[in-house]
Design a protein around this motif. Structure first.
Motif, short mmCIF file in Angstrom:
data_model
loop_
_atom_site.label_atom_id
_atom_site.label_comp_id
_atom_site.label_asym_id
_atom_site.label_seq_id
_atom_site.Cartn_x
_atom_site.Cartn_y
_atom_site.Cartn_z
N THR A 194 0.80 -1.16 -0.10
CA THR A 194 0.06 0.11 0.10
C THR A 194 0.75 1.13 -0.07
O THR A 194 0.27 2.28 -0.20
CB THR A 194 -0.76 -0.12 1.18
OG1 THR A 194 -0.20 -0.04 2.36
CG2 THR A 194 -1.88 -1.24 1.14
N LEU A 213 -2.04 -6.91 12.86
CA LEU A 213 -1.76 -6.48 11.36
C LEU A 213 -0.07 -6.80 11.06
O LEU A 213 0.80 -5.66 11.04
CB LEU A 213 -2.09 -4.96 11.30
CG LEU A 213 -3.57 -4.57 11.38
CD1 LEU A 213 -4.01 -3.27 11.52
CD2 LEU A 213 -4.40 -5.64 10.54
N PHE A 273 -7.29 -2.43 9.42
CA PHE A 273 -7.26 -3.91 8.97
C PHE A 273 -7.84 -3.83 7.50
O PHE A 273 -8.74 -3.39 7.16
CB PHE A 273 -8.02 -4.90 9.85
CG PHE A 273 -8.32 -6.13 9.25
CD1 PHE A 273 -7.30 -6.88 8.99
CD2 PHE A 273 -9.44 -6.59 8.74
CE1 PHE A 273 -7.52 -8.10 8.24
CE2 PHE A 273 -9.77 -7.88 8.29
CZ PHE A 273 -8.55 -8.69 7.97
N SER A 274 -7.15 -4.51 6.64
CA SER A 274 -7.48 -4.89 5.22
C SER A 274 -6.80 -6.18 4.90
O SER A 274 -5.63 -6.31 5.32
CB SER A 274 -7.59 -3.82 4.33
OG SER A 274 -6.30 -3.56 4.17
N SER A 275 -7.49 -6.97 4.10
CA SER A 275 -6.85 -8.19 3.62
C SER A 275 -6.32 -7.70 2.19
O SER A 275 -7.10 -7.86 1.34
CB SER A 275 -7.67 -9.41 3.50
OG SER A 275 -6.92 -10.57 3.13
N VAL A 276 -4.97 -7.46 2.21
CA VAL A 276 -4.45 -7.27 0.74
C VAL A 276 -3.60 -8.23 0.20
O VAL A 276 -2.59 -8.71 0.99
CB VAL A 276 -3.56 -5.92 0.54
CG1 VAL A 276 -4.61 -4.65 0.91
CG2 VAL A 276 -2.87 -5.57 1.52
N ASN A 315 -8.58 -2.92 15.01
CA ASN A 315 -8.14 -2.95 13.86
C ASN A 315 -6.97 -4.24 13.67
O ASN A 315 -6.06 -3.90 13.83
CB ASN A 315 -7.06 -1.75 13.32
CG ASN A 315 -8.02 -0.64 13.24
OD1 ASN A 315 -9.24 -0.86 12.74
ND2 ASN A 315 -7.69 0.52 13.31
N ASN A 339 -6.59 -8.66 12.71
CA ASN A 339 -7.04 -9.73 11.62
C ASN A 339 -7.59 -10.73 12.22
O ASN A 339 -6.77 -11.82 13.01
CB ASN A 339 -5.72 -10.06 10.73
CG ASN A 339 -6.27 -10.97 9.77
OD1 ASN A 339 -7.26 -11.96 9.69
ND2 ASN A 339 -5.38 -11.16 8.58
#
Length: 726
Positions: A448, A518, A535-538, A577, A579
């Motif tokens: 990112t 994270l 949190f995001s799944s990239v 935030n 996973n």
């Protein structure tokens, strides 16, 4: 009429018949001779166009090529084979989304500007498609032998040929005996494809790859030595194979190449490697296989090959721990191999269509095998425990957590936990924190956010196992947050600490991991570039998460062979935030709903309560039912595959979890289901790796138009509830 006149007239008629016959005979000779010449000319033209198309496509895949370079290569090889340059026309070929090849006739290769770079894509009917090859066409006019006598002084033949570049060769020979882990290459732009920096495209980029220890599957590092004959693992043999790469024979994607236990502590091996760095072979790039998994260990280890690459050795560190080799991967064209497999800077170029198109779909199915081994103790008396708390002290742990920060709440909860331990009856505590920030060689990162750094993020053993609770608490109270989140390194250091020299026989090893979840640094200390702020799944960060899972799976397994899991793991997700799937997968599997191993702390009060609950469970560990978690191949698993035509086929994996579909058509294949029952547990839920993120059926696999082996791997987990009845 007298007889003399009649004879003269008959003679004249005969001459006319003979003359007419001679003309017909000459015409037949002209047809036969010039027809044969036409065939020869047509064959020569086709040969020259095949050579021209292949030469043009070979130039096409060379980094930095211009349109003029491709055009010149086409014409040079056409002229060498007897076709005039002026008679040749060359076009680019693109491939649409369904795999069909399209000749771009809106302009010849030269019309795109001779000094302009080769286009990566071209537009056809309003859609942009990737350039995959070169098509060459030409006419050839030639003089006849006899046909000119009947009005055809010249004849013309027409021809055309196309060559296509396939990324990723499926087999290779003449190899250097060193296999490199596919995780060396990261998916840097989140498109699901591992990216490779070649010297031609990125001259300053280097890869430092670390040696595995004697072919051990779980050893640190990302390359292992190979032998070409199973069992022949001496350092002398390894050195000979390094010096003479022709000894390798030919290996293909899907093969399992035996490991060699020779290491760089052998002077002959070091000398052989050094020869490629600054000796007689300096500058020579070597072919190496790329592997994804290792089966067995030591002399019985096997590296499962998923592709091939070219590597130029630059330097060697034969004294580090682990030892390493630094080098640069190369862009490489192998005209002897079929393409279609994973690409690591490699392209194969073939005249298309091939005489015989053969495609195979292969895959490996793994599972997280769970083995219930019963309670820690059949008595209710206190069982001593060795507990290592692994605490995330990354920058995000400084975020607000109600009236406190996360790190402040963690300090209070941790010290209270330690005070509940019982050193007088054998309990010990230890502390590992992450990150530990150290400097090293500069590397690039891209997720990112992109950039380069020489900072490496690992973990620090703050306190080894000790009965001095006050000492550990003093360390805890001095902590402050900073940096990225190398969760994998924290788990690795925690395992090594809790099972290290201070571990007491008969004590239960326990790790408690508190993190906001994270993870964004790999096991080698390099950051992914994922900012970790929310949190995001990239996909570009998946390597950091998988590294953490791998380290946890090692800890939960039975490496010492005593029939028990080496470590029991508790995880605590801190804040919002995080996973959840990652921390749940890291934790030991529950066997009693009242004794969970995964928790979520939403504020300081809940964190204190969680640590108190874990302390209670730890102090009553005698009632804990333990599970060994093993990374295993799925034997005799039943798979259902849907073909592009819509028909389905049932396939069974081998004892090593492998399956093969041979002689298949191109198109999209779907694995619609997979299941295997082992020790009474059914594994039928797909994941992208052992303990990894959940997937769902169907799993799609695209098989292209080119010949070769297409590969897909996945893992299965069980969703069955597990109850300890002992």
């Amino acid at each position: 009429m007298n007889q003399t006149k009649r004879s003269n007239r008959q003679a004249g008629q005969s001459l006319m018949i003979i003359a007419a016959g001679m003309v017909a005979l000459l015409a037949m000779v002209a047809v036969v001779a010039d027809a044969g010449n036409d065939y020869v000319q047509r064959r020569q033209l086709q040969n020259s166009l095949d050579a021209a198309a292949e030469a043009g496509t070979l130039q096409l895949v060379v980094s930095g090529s211009r349109n003029g370079d491709v055009s010149d290569a086409v014409r040079s090889y056409a002229v060498r084979n007897g076709t005039a340059s002026a008679d040749v026309t060359a076009y680019y070929v693109v491939q649409d989304t369904t795999g069909n090849s399209i000749v771009v006739r809106s302009g010849t290769i030269d019309t795109y500007g001779r000094n302009n770079p080769v286009p990566a894509t071209l537009t056809v009917n309003g859609a942009s498609y990737p350039v995959v090859g070169v098509q060459v066409e030409a006419n050839r006019v030639f003089n006849t032998y006899f046909a000119g006598l009947v009005g055809f002084p010249t004849l013309q033949v027409n021809g055309g040929s196309a060559a296509y570049a396939n990324k990723g060769v499926c087999s290779s020979g003449g190899m250097f005996p060193m296999a490199v882990n596919v995780t060396t290459f990261r998916d840097e732009n989140g498109d699901g494809i591992r990216d490779i920096h070649t010297e031609q495209a990125d001259p300053t980029f280097t890869y430092q790859i670390f040696e595995k220890d004697a072919g051990q599957q779980n050893a640190p590092g990302n390359f292992g030595w190979l032998t070409w004959t199973a069992g022949d693992v001496s350092a002398a043999t390894l050195a000979t194979n390094i010096a003479d790469t022709s000894r390798s024979g030919r290996w293909a994607v899907g093969d399992n190449i035996p490991a060699a236990t020779g290491a760089m502590n052998s002077s002959s091996v070091r000398s052989g490697v050094q020869d490629y760095i600054n000796g007689s072979k300096a500058g020579v790039a070597v072919t190496i296989p790329i592997f994804d998994t290792v089966s067995g260990s030591g002399a019985n280890a096997r590296y499962h090959i998923v592709g091939f690459a070219r590597f130029r050795l630059v330097s060697m560190d034969s004294t580090g721990n682990p030892k390493s080799i630094t080098g640069k991967f190369q862009q490489w064209v192998d005209p002897t191999a079929e393409g279609g497999c994973a690409s690591f800077g490699v392209a194969s170029v073939k005249i298309r269509p091939p005489v015989s198109v053969t495609r195979s779909l292969v895959g490996t199915v793994k599972l997280q095998k769970l083995t219930l081994v019963g309670r820690v103790s059949q008595t209710t008396q206190h069982v001593p425990v060795d507990v290592v708390n692994i605490l995330d002290t990354s920058g995000s742990m400084g975020d607000p957590f109600g009236s406190q920060t996360k790190i402040q709440a963690a300090k209070a909860a941790l010290t209270s936990f330690n005070n509940n331990m019982q050193p007088t009856v054998g309990d010990q505590v230890g502390l590992v924190t992450y990150p530990l920030i150290q400097n090293g060689s500069r590397y690039n990162y891209s997720c990112t956010q992109s950039g380069s750094t020489n900072s490496y993020y690992t973990a620090s053993v703050r306190n080894s196992l000790t009965s001095s609770v006050s000492t550990v608490n003093a360390t805890i109270n001095s902590l402050s947050p900073n940096g990225y989140t190398p969760l994998a390194a924290g788990i690795q250091q925690g395992r090594q600490t809790v099972l290290g020299a201070g571990h007491r026989a008969g004590s239960v090893a326990i790790m408690i991991i508190a993190s906001d979840g994270l993870a964004n640094a790999r096991i080698n200390g390099q950051i992914t570039g994922f900012n970790g702020m929310a949190f995001s799944s990239v996909a570009c960060n998946s390597g950091a998460e998988q590294d953490a899972l791998d380290q946890a799976n090692i800890a939960k397994a039975d490496a010492n062979g005593d029939g028990l899991p080496d470590v029991i793991i508790y995880t605590i997700a801190v804040g919002n935030n995080f996973n959840p799937a990652l921390l749940q997968a890291i934790a030991s599997r529950d066997t009693d709903p009242s004794r969970p191993h995964y928790f979520r702390a939403t504020d300081a009060a809940s964190m204190a309560s969680i640590y108190a609950q874990i302390a209670s469970q730890v102090q009553t560990i005698a009632s804990e039912c333990r599970i060994i978690s093993t990374d295993a191949f799925a034997p005799n698993a039943a798979l259902t595959v849907r073909y592009p035509s819509g028909s389905t086929q049932n396939v069974q994996t081998t004892s090593n979890g492998e399956f093969v579909l041979n002689n298949i058509e191109s198109g999209t294949y779907q694995i619609t289901g997979a299941s295997v029952t082992v020790n009474g547990l059914t594994y039928n839920a797909p994941t992208d790796g052992v303990g990894g993120a959940d997937l769902s059926f169907p799993l799609n696999v695209v098989v292209g138009t080119g010949s070769g082996t297409y590969k897909t791997d996945f893992a299965l987990k069980t969703t069955s509830s597990i109850t300890c009845n002992q």
